[in-house]
Scaffold this motif. Structure first.
Motif, PDB file in Angstrom:
ATOM      1  N   GLU A 103       0.858  -1.181   0.000  1.00 48.27           N
ATOM      2  CA  GLU A 103       0.000   0.000   0.000  1.00 48.27           C
ATOM      3  C   GLU A 103       0.898   1.236   0.000  1.00 48.27           C
ATOM      4  OE1 GLU A 103      -4.004  -1.338   2.296  1.00 48.27           O
ATOM      5  OE2 GLU A 103      -2.320  -0.793   3.569  1.00 48.27           O
ATOM      6  N   MET A 104       0.695   2.109  -0.974  1.00 46.64           N
ATOM      7  CA  MET A 104       1.465   3.332  -1.070  1.00 46.64           C
ATOM      8  C   MET A 104       0.610   4.531  -0.712  1.00 46.64           C
ATOM      9  SD  MET A 104       3.430   1.744  -4.087  1.00 46.64           S
ATOM     10  CE  MET A 104       2.124   0.625  -3.954  1.00 46.64           C
ATOM     11  N   VAL A 105       1.243   5.513  -0.131  1.00 43.95           N
ATOM     12  CA  VAL A 105       0.552   6.720   0.318  1.00 43.95           C
ATOM     13  C   VAL A 105       0.015   7.500  -0.883  1.00 43.95           C
ATOM     14  CG1 VAL A 105       0.863   8.912   1.554  1.00 43.95           C
ATOM     15  CG2 VAL A 105       2.032   6.858   2.332  1.00 43.95           C
ATOM     16  N   GLU A 106      -1.200   7.999  -0.730  1.00 46.25           N
ATOM     17  CA  GLU A 106      -1.782   8.852  -1.761  1.00 46.25           C
ATOM     18  C   GLU A 106      -1.003  10.163  -1.824  1.00 46.25           C
ATOM     19  OE1 GLU A 106      -6.228   9.041  -1.633  1.00 46.25           O
ATOM     20  OE2 GLU A 106      -5.900   7.733   0.105  1.00 46.25           O
ATOM     21  N   SER A 107      -0.799  10.660  -3.027  1.00 50.67           N
ATOM     22  CA  SER A 107      -0.091  11.919  -3.207  1.00 50.67           C
ATOM     23  C   SER A 107      -0.918  13.069  -2.635  1.00 50.67           C
ATOM     24  CB  SER A 107       0.160  12.170  -4.695  1.00 50.67           C
ATOM     25  OG  SER A 107       0.633  13.482  -4.897  1.00 50.67           O
ATOM     26  N   ARG A 108      -0.234  14.058  -2.116  1.00 47.49           N
ATOM     27  CA  ARG A 108      -0.883  15.268  -1.584  1.00 47.49           C
ATOM     28  C   ARG A 108      -0.735  16.451  -2.547  1.00 47.49           C
ATOM     29  NH1 ARG A 108      -3.852  13.322   2.214  1.00 47.49           N
ATOM     30  NH2 ARG A 108      -2.871  12.465   4.055  1.00 47.49           N
ATOM     31  N   ALA A 109      -0.243  16.204  -3.755  1.00 42.23           N
ATOM     32  CA  ALA A 109      -0.076  17.284  -4.729  1.00 42.23           C
ATOM     33  C   ALA A 109      -1.420  17.951  -4.993  1.00 42.23           C
ATOM     34  CB  ALA A 109       0.521  16.744  -6.022  1.00 42.23           C
ATOM     35  N   ARG A 110      -1.386  19.229  -5.351  1.00 46.13           N
ATOM     36  CA  ARG A 110      -2.614  20.002  -5.563  1.00 46.13           C
ATOM     37  C   ARG A 110      -3.364  19.593  -6.827  1.00 46.13           C
ATOM     38  NH1 ARG A 110      -3.489  25.254  -3.473  1.00 46.13           N
ATOM     39  NH2 ARG A 110      -2.254  25.610  -1.621  1.00 46.13           N
TER      40      ARG A 110
ATOM     41  N   GLY B 289      -4.339   2.227  -9.155  1.00 45.38           N
ATOM     42  CA  GLY B 289      -4.075   3.638  -8.912  1.00 45.38           C
ATOM     43  C   GLY B 289      -4.928   4.236  -7.807  1.00 45.38           C
ATOM     44  N   GLY B 290      -4.732   5.511  -7.611  1.00 45.74           N
ATOM     45  CA  GLY B 290      -5.475   6.257  -6.599  1.00 45.74           C
ATOM     46  C   GLY B 290      -6.784   6.796  -7.156  1.00 45.74           C
ATOM     47  N   ALA B 291      -7.368   7.736  -6.430  1.00 44.48           N
ATOM     48  CA  ALA B 291      -8.672   8.282  -6.798  1.00 44.48           C
ATOM     49  C   ALA B 291      -8.686   8.960  -8.162  1.00 44.48           C
ATOM     50  CB  ALA B 291      -9.126   9.270  -5.721  1.00 44.48           C
ATOM     51  N   ASP B 292      -7.526   9.462  -8.605  1.00 42.31           N
ATOM     52  CA  ASP B 292      -7.452  10.134  -9.901  1.00 42.31           C
ATOM     53  C   ASP B 292      -7.089   9.184 -11.033  1.00 42.31           C
ATOM     54  OD1 ASP B 292      -7.957  12.858  -8.968  1.00 42.31           O
ATOM     55  OD2 ASP B 292      -6.053  12.603  -7.908  1.00 42.31           O
ATOM     56  N   GLY B 293      -6.921   7.901 -10.730  1.00 42.26           N
ATOM     57  CA  GLY B 293      -6.593   6.924 -11.750  1.00 42.26           C
ATOM     58  C   GLY B 293      -5.102   6.750 -11.935  1.00 42.26           C
ATOM     59  N   LEU B 294      -4.744   6.085 -13.023  1.00 44.15           N
ATOM     60  CA  LEU B 294      -3.338   5.790 -13.311  1.00 44.15           C
ATOM     61  C   LEU B 294      -2.756   6.796 -14.288  1.00 44.15           C
ATOM     62  CD1 LEU B 294      -3.325   1.912 -13.818  1.00 44.15           C
ATOM     63  CD2 LEU B 294      -2.345   3.198 -11.914  1.00 44.15           C
TER      64      LEU B 294
ATOM     65  N   ALA C  42      -4.415  17.119 -10.059  1.00 44.71           N
ATOM     66  CA  ALA C  42      -4.585  15.694 -10.352  1.00 44.71           C
ATOM     67  C   ALA C  42      -3.448  15.121 -11.197  1.00 44.71           C
ATOM     68  CB  ALA C  42      -5.945  15.440 -11.014  1.00 44.71           C
ATOM     69  N   PRO C  43      -3.002  15.798 -12.257  1.00 42.41           N
ATOM     70  CA  PRO C  43      -1.898  15.217 -13.032  1.00 42.41           C
ATOM     71  C   PRO C  43      -0.623  15.034 -12.204  1.00 42.41           C
ATOM     72  CG  PRO C  43      -2.958  16.975 -14.276  1.00 42.41           C
ATOM     73  CD  PRO C  43      -3.519  17.011 -12.889  1.00 42.41           C
ATOM     74  N   ASP C  44      -0.369  15.962 -11.297  1.00 39.11           N
ATOM     75  CA  ASP C  44       0.803  15.849 -10.428  1.00 39.11           C
ATOM     76  C   ASP C  44       0.641  14.694  -9.444  1.00 39.11           C
ATOM     77  OD1 ASP C  44       1.871  18.053 -11.732  1.00 39.11           O
ATOM     78  OD2 ASP C  44       1.114  19.470 -10.229  1.00 39.11           O
ATOM     79  N   ARG C  45      -0.582  14.523  -8.924  1.00 40.32           N
ATOM     80  CA  ARG C  45      -0.848  13.399  -8.020  1.00 40.32           C
ATOM     81  C   ARG C  45      -0.622  12.082  -8.752  1.00 40.32           C
ATOM     82  NH1 ARG C  45      -5.058  16.849  -6.352  1.00 40.32           N
ATOM     83  NH2 ARG C  45      -6.590  15.773  -7.660  1.00 40.32           N
ATOM     84  N   CYS C  46      -1.175  11.975  -9.955  1.00 39.67           N
ATOM     85  CA  CYS C  46      -1.018  10.740 -10.736  1.00 39.67           C
ATOM     86  C   CYS C  46       0.445  10.454 -11.029  1.00 39.67           C
ATOM     87  CB  CYS C  46      -1.808  10.833 -12.035  1.00 39.67           C
ATOM     88  SG  CYS C  46      -3.595  10.703 -11.815  1.00 39.67           S
TER      89      CYS C  46
ATOM     90  N   PRO D 202     -15.090   1.682  -6.435  1.00 43.46           N
ATOM     91  CA  PRO D 202     -14.188   2.127  -5.368  1.00 43.46           C
ATOM     92  C   PRO D 202     -12.889   1.316  -5.413  1.00 43.46           C
ATOM     93  CG  PRO D 202     -16.364   1.605  -4.489  1.00 43.46           C
ATOM     94  CD  PRO D 202     -16.339   1.140  -5.904  1.00 43.46           C
ATOM     95  N   HIS D 203     -11.784   1.957  -5.081  1.00 42.77           N
ATOM     96  CA  HIS D 203     -10.490   1.296  -5.181  1.00 42.77           C
ATOM     97  C   HIS D 203     -10.373   0.086  -4.258  1.00 42.77           C
ATOM     98  CE1 HIS D 203      -9.699   4.870  -7.461  1.00 42.77           C
ATOM     99  NE2 HIS D 203      -8.626   4.276  -7.933  1.00 42.77           N
ATOM    100  N   GLY D 204     -11.056   0.109  -3.121  1.00 44.40           N
ATOM    101  CA  GLY D 204     -11.043  -1.051  -2.237  1.00 44.40           C
ATOM    102  C   GLY D 204     -11.700  -2.259  -2.881  1.00 44.40           C
ATOM    103  N   ILE D 205     -12.768  -2.016  -3.618  1.00 45.13           N
ATOM    104  CA  ILE D 205     -13.453  -3.101  -4.323  1.00 45.13           C
ATOM    105  C   ILE D 205     -12.564  -3.623  -5.461  1.00 45.13           C
ATOM    106  CG2 ILE D 205     -15.473  -3.717  -5.728  1.00 45.13           C
ATOM    107  CD1 ILE D 205     -16.135  -3.260  -2.763  1.00 45.13           C
TER     108      ILE D 205
END
Length: 165
Positions: free
Chosen positions: A43-50, A109-114, A52-56, A134-137
């Motif tokens: 499990e990797m930490v979700e990005s905190r970037a402002r 991926g995270g909430a913003d996808g891959l 979405a492209p930076d988070r991805c 949902p990503h958990g599912i």
């Protein structure tokens, strides 16, 4: 071959976490007799970037770091294939194992996808259909599909397939 599900975010206590653990344990146990050394979850930490492209992009770096040299990457993404039967997935896993690939990493991926970098690196990109899940599912379903593929390789009756197939 090591099996690894690399996912952005941590699952909280609850049914998704319980099912994830159940299918991981089943896959690890069955996989040992089939030449799979482990079935793990990272499990990797979700990005905190402002943005979405930076988070991805940050999350892509973390996911890609989980793939060893020569490793196989299977990505779950909404743009992936939803038409590949479990038997064909099992066949690909068998071929990768038999080719001596060191690991099979499943990226979620995270909430913003891959990020496109993950999709570009992927040996196979799969989808569970057009619905947003949902990503958990997705994590539970990905582990169930790994377990199902292993049961197919083992000739175990868990997967019954298409009776008309």
């Amino acid at each position: 071959m090591r099996l690894l599900v690399a996912a952005i975010g941590r699952l909280k206590t609850g049914p998704e976490r319980d099912l994830t653990a159940r299918y991981r344990e089943r896959a690890a146990q069955l996989g040992r007799g089939l030449g799979f050394t482990a079935c793990d979850i990272a499990e990797m930490v979700e990005s905190r970037a402002r943005r979405a492209p930076d988070r991805c992009a940050e999350e892509a770096t973390a996911l890609l770091a989980q793939v060893p040299a020569g490793g196989v990457l299977v990505a779950y993404d909404e743009r992936g294939r939803a038409d590949l039967p479990s038997e064909r997935v099992a066949e690909r896993i068998r071929n990768w194992r038999d080719a001596g690939r060191p690991a099979l990493v499943v990226a979620i991926g995270g909430a913003d996808g891959l990020d496109g970098a993950v999709r570009a690196r992927a040996d196979l990109t799969l989808s569970f259909g057009a619905a947003t899940l949902p990503h958990g599912i997705v994590r539970v379903l990905a582990l169930e599909q790994l377990y199902r593929a292993l049961t197919i390789l083992a000739g175990h009756p868990y997967h019954r397939g298409d009776p008309d197939g």
